[in-house]
Every structure is written in structure tokens, then in C-alpha cells.
Design a protein around this motif. Structure first.
Motif, PDB file in Angstrom:
ATOM      1  N   ALA A   1       6.112  -0.996  -5.331  1.00  0.00           N
ATOM      2  CA  ALA A   1       4.862  -1.479  -5.934  1.00  0.00           C
ATOM      3  C   ALA A   1       4.658  -0.928  -7.342  1.00  0.00           C
ATOM      4  N   GLY A   2       5.618  -0.132  -7.831  1.00  0.00           N
ATOM      5  CA  GLY A   2       5.528   0.322  -9.213  1.00  0.00           C
ATOM      6  C   GLY A   2       5.049   1.755  -9.399  1.00  0.00           C
ATOM      7  N   LEU A   3       4.824   2.481  -8.297  1.00  0.00           N
ATOM      8  CA  LEU A   3       4.486   3.895  -8.454  1.00  0.00           C
ATOM      9  C   LEU A   3       5.785   4.686  -8.706  1.00  0.00           C
TER      10      LEU A   3
ATOM     11  N   ARG B   1       7.926   1.896  -0.170  1.00  0.00           N
ATOM     12  CA  ARG B   1       6.850   0.933  -0.435  1.00  0.00           C
ATOM     13  C   ARG B   1       6.127   1.267  -1.746  1.00  0.00           C
ATOM     14  N   ALA B   2       5.856   2.556  -1.963  1.00  0.00           N
ATOM     15  CA  ALA B   2       5.168   2.978  -3.188  1.00  0.00           C
ATOM     16  C   ALA B   2       6.019   2.651  -4.412  1.00  0.00           C
TER      17      ALA B   2
END
Lengths: 130, 130
Positions: free
Chosen positions: A94-96, A90-91
Motif C-alpha cells: 500500500a506504499g508504506l 500488506r503495508a
């Protein structure tokens, strides 16, 4: 998800624990050497969150290099998650930017993964399973 | 005593909140402009702790100066206490240096006082009553 701990880089973890525990009216609750991370950790419990005082075992460790560059201060923030693989996915979506492609073993034998601070507004985030 | 919130200095609080809330699977729960502190605050709730994303209203504010000097990152850690005068006394007696001699009014009308990071291992600590 909950906040698990805040890691603080310090020169001397025992001295820092003594001063902060008096100042805040709390007690040190654990002390551990984590050879794989090159740190001695002294923990203070503030409600449900731990403050982990991180003293490098040598200069040539992640926390040792942090101290040389930035001085003492907040080093990372750790979030406890139920499923670390899911949280990493998920991280990442989202672009992390993950620093670990797979979970590795951290303090107290838990699965952990780090997120690059440049992708997370200057915060070194640690995901911890459990 | 419990951990109340972590304040993070960011350039754009709404964008940071959007990215972090997606990445962590949480929702922004509040947005507030605190004119007295010169910040726009967007809050994310992680379990029982808030992450307050702090966007300076101008460069000439405490958070604006922090951003210019350090870039984005953890700005302060706030501890909730029952009796702020008592907590300030205890911190002072243990050698922490208070930046406020008396409590002042912070976000959401609460009594707050700050502790100098040089006396607290590089951490800007905020005491919050309530």
C-alpha cells in the motif's frame, strides 16, 4: 488488528508514571529495561491499551535522539497483528516504507517491525505480532 | 477509563484514510465536518480504538496551526471517562493543566476537555465523557 500500545518519549519514566497514574487514576503495571533498544520502559494500562513511557538509557539511542530533537511526546504507535510477515507485506504493497526488512525481537520477546513515519503521515508505526 | 481515539493531523484526510486503510486492512467508518473545531474528520477503527484523521478546514484553526508548525503526525490522544468533571478534578489535582475550565461540546455531541501538553509530557490529552 488492535492497538497494542502508545510509546511516549520522556526524560524520567518513573516520575512521568507517578504523575500520570495519579492524574488518570490508573496504576503502573510493568517496568523493564530493554537494552537492545536503549530504553527503560514503564507501562500504564488504559483499558486494553498500554501507554509505554520510554526513558532513554543514553543520548545516543533512538529515543535519546528523539528527545533531543522533539522534546517529550508521542514517539510511536504499535498495532498488534496476527501474522507480522503478512502485515508487513500488506503495508508495503500500500506504499508504506518498512524500516525493517525482516521482523526483529522487541520488548517481551515479541516479533516487531517499524514503518517510516514519512510514509505514514508522520506516525512512527510499529507492527507487533501477538 | 479507556483509550477512545488518537487524533492525527493530516493534509488530506480522505487520501490518508485510503492509504492507511489499505495498508492496515481496515475500513474508514465515518466522515464528519466539525465546524466548531475547524476540521474534517475521517475515522478508521483499529479494534476498539479510533484513529481520527484530522484535516484542517483552513490554516487558521488549531489543526491548521499544528500542521504549519510540526507537519503531519499525532495531534492528540483522547481518553474516555465516565464522569468528566471528576476526571478533570483528579487531573488538575495531580498537576496537569486543563485548557478548559468547563467541559465543552466536541465531535458527536460529547462533553470534552483538553489538557495542556506541557503539563503532560508533550501529549495533548483530551478527556471525553462516555
Amino acid at each position: 488488528m488492535r492497538l497494542d500500545h502508545i510509546g511516549v518519549a520522556v526524560k524520567n519514566a518513573s516520575q512521568a508514571a507517578e504523575k500520570l497514574s495519579k492524574a488518570l487514576g490508573v496504576r503502573p503495571y510493568m517496568e523493564e529495561v530493554v537494552e537492545s533498544e536503549g530504553v527503560k520502559v514503564v507501562g500504564l494500562r488504559i483499558g486494553e491499551v498500554d501507554i509505554e513511557l520510554l526513558e532513554p538509557l543514553s543520548e545516543d539511542t533512538p529515543v535519546g535522539r528523539f528527545l533531543s530533537k522533539h522534546g517529550e511526546g508521542v514517539h510511536h504507535i504499535a498495532l498488534a497483528v496476527e501474522d507480522i510477515e503478512k502485515a508487513m507485506r500488506r503495508a508495503s504493497e500500500a506504499g508504506l516504507k518498512l524500516l525493517d526488512s525482516k521482523p526483529r525481537t522487541g520488548a517481551r520477546g515479541r516479533k516487531v517491525a517499524f514503518i517510516h513515519p514519512k510514509s505514514a503521515f508522520g506516525i512512527l508505526l510499529e507492527l507487533v505480532e501477538g
